[in-house]
Design a protein around this motif. Structure first.
Motif, PDB file in Angstrom:
ATOM      1  N   PHE A 107      35.219  36.618  34.702  1.00 24.61           N
ATOM      2  CA  PHE A 107      35.476  38.058  34.634  1.00 24.61           C
ATOM      3  C   PHE A 107      34.654  38.647  33.485  1.00 24.61           C
ATOM      4  CE2 PHE A 107      39.536  36.407  36.389  1.00 24.61           C
ATOM      5  CZ  PHE A 107      39.499  37.060  37.614  1.00 24.61           C
ATOM      6  N   PRO A 108      33.510  39.287  33.769  1.00 27.98           N
ATOM      7  CA  PRO A 108      32.708  39.909  32.702  1.00 27.98           C
ATOM      8  C   PRO A 108      33.506  40.921  31.873  1.00 27.98           C
ATOM      9  CG  PRO A 108      31.475  39.850  34.762  1.00 27.98           C
ATOM     10  CD  PRO A 108      32.878  39.441  35.088  1.00 27.98           C
ATOM     11  N   ASP A 109      34.465  41.583  32.513  1.00 25.42           N
ATOM     12  CA  ASP A 109      35.331  42.541  31.807  1.00 25.42           C
ATOM     13  C   ASP A 109      36.670  41.867  31.505  1.00 25.42           C
ATOM     14  OD1 ASP A 109      33.363  44.602  32.170  1.00 25.42           O
ATOM     15  OD2 ASP A 109      34.066  44.800  34.226  1.00 25.42           O
ATOM     16  N   TRP A 110      36.622  40.712  30.856  1.00 26.99           N
ATOM     17  CA  TRP A 110      37.840  39.922  30.653  1.00 26.99           C
ATOM     18  C   TRP A 110      38.903  40.707  29.903  1.00 26.99           C
ATOM     19  CZ3 TRP A 110      40.859  38.294  26.627  1.00 26.99           C
ATOM     20  CH2 TRP A 110      41.813  37.306  26.928  1.00 26.99           C
ATOM     21  N   ASP A 111      38.531  41.448  28.879  1.00 23.62           N
ATOM     22  CA  ASP A 111      39.519  42.197  28.098  1.00 23.62           C
ATOM     23  C   ASP A 111      40.283  43.179  28.973  1.00 23.62           C
ATOM     24  OD1 ASP A 111      39.384  41.378  25.240  1.00 23.62           O
ATOM     25  OD2 ASP A 111      37.288  41.898  25.493  1.00 23.62           O
TER      26      ASP A 111
ATOM     27  N   GLN B 158      42.236  52.140  36.153  1.00 19.80           N
ATOM     28  CA  GLN B 158      41.899  51.399  37.358  1.00 19.80           C
ATOM     29  C   GLN B 158      40.412  51.570  37.659  1.00 19.80           C
ATOM     30  OE1 GLN B 158      43.983  49.284  39.205  1.00 19.80           O
ATOM     31  NE2 GLN B 158      45.177  49.583  37.336  1.00 19.80           N
ATOM     32  N   VAL B 159      39.670  50.493  37.559  1.00 18.85           N
ATOM     33  CA  VAL B 159      38.233  50.515  37.776  1.00 18.85           C
ATOM     34  C   VAL B 159      37.876  49.351  38.699  1.00 18.85           C
ATOM     35  CG1 VAL B 159      37.754  51.581  35.544  1.00 18.85           C
ATOM     36  CG2 VAL B 159      37.831  49.091  35.727  1.00 18.85           C
ATOM     37  N   PRO B 160      36.676  49.357  39.293  1.00 18.12           N
ATOM     38  CA  PRO B 160      36.273  48.220  40.126  1.00 18.12           C
ATOM     39  C   PRO B 160      36.361  46.902  39.355  1.00 18.12           C
ATOM     40  CG  PRO B 160      34.775  50.057  40.465  1.00 18.12           C
ATOM     41  CD  PRO B 160      35.683  50.450  39.320  1.00 18.12           C
ATOM     42  N   LEU B 161      36.774  45.866  40.055  1.00 16.15           N
ATOM     43  CA  LEU B 161      36.892  44.535  39.475  1.00 16.15           C
ATOM     44  C   LEU B 161      35.557  43.816  39.605  1.00 16.15           C
ATOM     45  CD1 LEU B 161      38.664  42.161  38.375  1.00 16.15           C
ATOM     46  CD2 LEU B 161      39.073  41.559  40.791  1.00 16.15           C
ATOM     47  N   ARG B 162      35.030  43.347  38.480  1.00 14.90           N
ATOM     48  CA  ARG B 162      33.786  42.583  38.496  1.00 14.90           C
ATOM     49  C   ARG B 162      34.101  41.098  38.367  1.00 14.90           C
ATOM     50  NH1 ARG B 162      29.177  43.600  34.772  1.00 14.90           N
ATOM     51  NH2 ARG B 162      30.732  43.717  33.097  1.00 14.90           N
ATOM     52  N   LEU B 163      33.434  40.297  39.188  1.00 14.44           N
ATOM     53  CA  LEU B 163      33.661  38.864  39.197  1.00 14.44           C
ATOM     54  C   LEU B 163      32.315  38.161  39.256  1.00 14.44           C
ATOM     55  CD1 LEU B 163      36.375  37.089  41.334  1.00 14.44           C
ATOM     56  CD2 LEU B 163      34.075  36.156  41.208  1.00 14.44           C
ATOM     57  N   ASP B 164      32.055  37.270  38.325  1.00 13.37           N
ATOM     58  CA  ASP B 164      30.799  36.530  38.287  1.00 13.37           C
ATOM     59  C   ASP B 164      31.016  35.196  38.991  1.00 13.37           C
ATOM     60  OD1 ASP B 164      28.303  35.575  37.813  1.00 13.37           O
ATOM     61  OD2 ASP B 164      28.452  35.539  35.625  1.00 13.37           O
ATOM     62  N   HIS B 165      30.650  35.137  40.266  1.00 16.60           N
ATOM     63  CA  HIS B 165      30.901  33.942  41.077  1.00 16.60           C
ATOM     64  C   HIS B 165      29.834  32.887  40.792  1.00 16.60           C
ATOM     65  CE1 HIS B 165      31.541  31.388  44.599  1.00 16.60           C
ATOM     66  NE2 HIS B 165      32.720  31.971  44.720  1.00 16.60           N
ATOM     67  N   PRO B 166      30.233  31.630  40.603  1.00 16.83           N
ATOM     68  CA  PRO B 166      29.251  30.600  40.249  1.00 16.83           C
ATOM     69  C   PRO B 166      28.203  30.341  41.313  1.00 16.83           C
ATOM     70  CG  PRO B 166      31.395  29.614  40.729  1.00 16.83           C
ATOM     71  CD  PRO B 166      31.610  31.097  40.646  1.00 16.83           C
ATOM     72  N   ALA B 167      28.490  30.704  42.562  1.00 17.70           N
ATOM     73  CA  ALA B 167      27.541  30.412  43.639  1.00 17.70           C
ATOM     74  C   ALA B 167      26.660  31.600  44.013  1.00 17.70           C
ATOM     75  CB  ALA B 167      28.301  29.926  44.878  1.00 17.70           C
TER      76      ALA B 167
END
Length: 279
Positions: free
Chosen positions: A170-174, A220-229
């Motif tokens: 999660f790039p926006d972990w906080d 509430q903002v878009p969820l960013r996820l850094d997928h390993p693949a």
């Protein structure tokens, strides 16, 4: 000793900018936000009474005081509802003799069928504790690669605060951590939330306990996820509350851009109609 209600009032007061209310700049303030005197004046209550609420020495303010505080702090509709909930649990509205207990994890057959109809989309059933109770194959396709579903009883809140992979996933972990901690105040019940907080706090550490005292609803903002693949994925989230007897919600993740939609297609391995419920 503070209370959830007092912590919220103090946190909200500290977050308000004096210039937003046309208040004069009196030089360097000892603390951020509005002073107790300014909020008390705006709310029509005494500074001494506001101090008692913030410090937890008054646990049962009347409805009229709560309305006055909501006006004085310029709370929006969601924050006003949260204020009333915190007043209820602070004042003992939840029976104190019942021991904390985990929530019911059963998902109704009709909800499972709804998930099946959402295939091959990315959707799951959860509660405010972060339990992943059931999900589509699309959710497993995306989240299986980050380790969220490795546990026998997957829980997003526990994953965020205790799995070292979460900070890179999660790039926006906080922001994600703020959301998960805030949701604990919303149910499924005061008892189950207390049970979960007691279980998680010793292993999650100060990053978790500090956020529990914040009480301010995160944006509430878009969820960013850094997928390993496949790299970064961006999601819009639609949350559908199920009946209060379930204390659950159906969450659908929708690609926020074309790059995410294409990345998900690259992940698919011709799996159709699969649904895995977590017991």
């Amino acid at each position: 000793m503070g209370t959830p209600l007092g912590d919220f009032v103090r946190a909200k007061r500290d977050s308000l900018q004096p210039e937003s209310f046309g208040l004069p700049d009196r030089g360097r303030r000892r603390s951020p936000g509005l002073s107790r005197a300014e909020v008390a004046t705006r709310s029509g209550i005494s500074v001494e009474y506001l101090t008692r609420i913030e410090q937890g020495r008054d646990r049962n303010p009347s409805h009229s005081v709560l309305h006055a505080l909501a006006d004085g702090l310029s709370l929006d509709a969601g924050e006003r509802e949260h204020l009333r909930y915190l007043a209820k649990i602070t004042g003992g509205g939840c029976p104190g003799h019942r021991p904390p207990a985990p929530p019911n994890r059963e998902v109704r057959p009709t909800v499972r069928e709804t998930l099946r109809l959402l295939e091959p989309g990315v959707a799951f059933v959860t509660n405010r504790l972060g339990d992943v109770l059931a999900h589509t194959s699309g959710f497993e396709l995306v989240m299986g690669g980050i380790g969220l579903l490795d546990a026998d009883e997957p829980n997003l809140t526990r994953y965020v605060f205790t799995d070292p992979r979460a900070r890179s996933v999660f790039p926006d972990w906080d922001r994600v951590a703020d959301e998960q901690a805030f949701d604990l105040w919303l149910g499924p019940s005061a008892e189950s939330s207390e049970w979960f907080r007691v279980q998680l706090a010793p292993v999650a550490g100060p990053e978790f306990t500090r956020r529990l005292q914040r009480h301010l609803p995160p944006p509430q903002v878009p969820l960013r996820l850094d997928h390993p693949a496949v790299g970064e994925l961006r999601w819009h989230r639609e949350k559908l509350e199920l009946p209060s007897t379930d204390a659950q919600e159906l969450v659908v993740l929708l690609p926020a851009d074309e790059a995410t939609a294409q990345a998900v297609e690259r992940l698919r391995h011709h799996r159709h109609g699969a649904l895995r419920a977590v017991g």
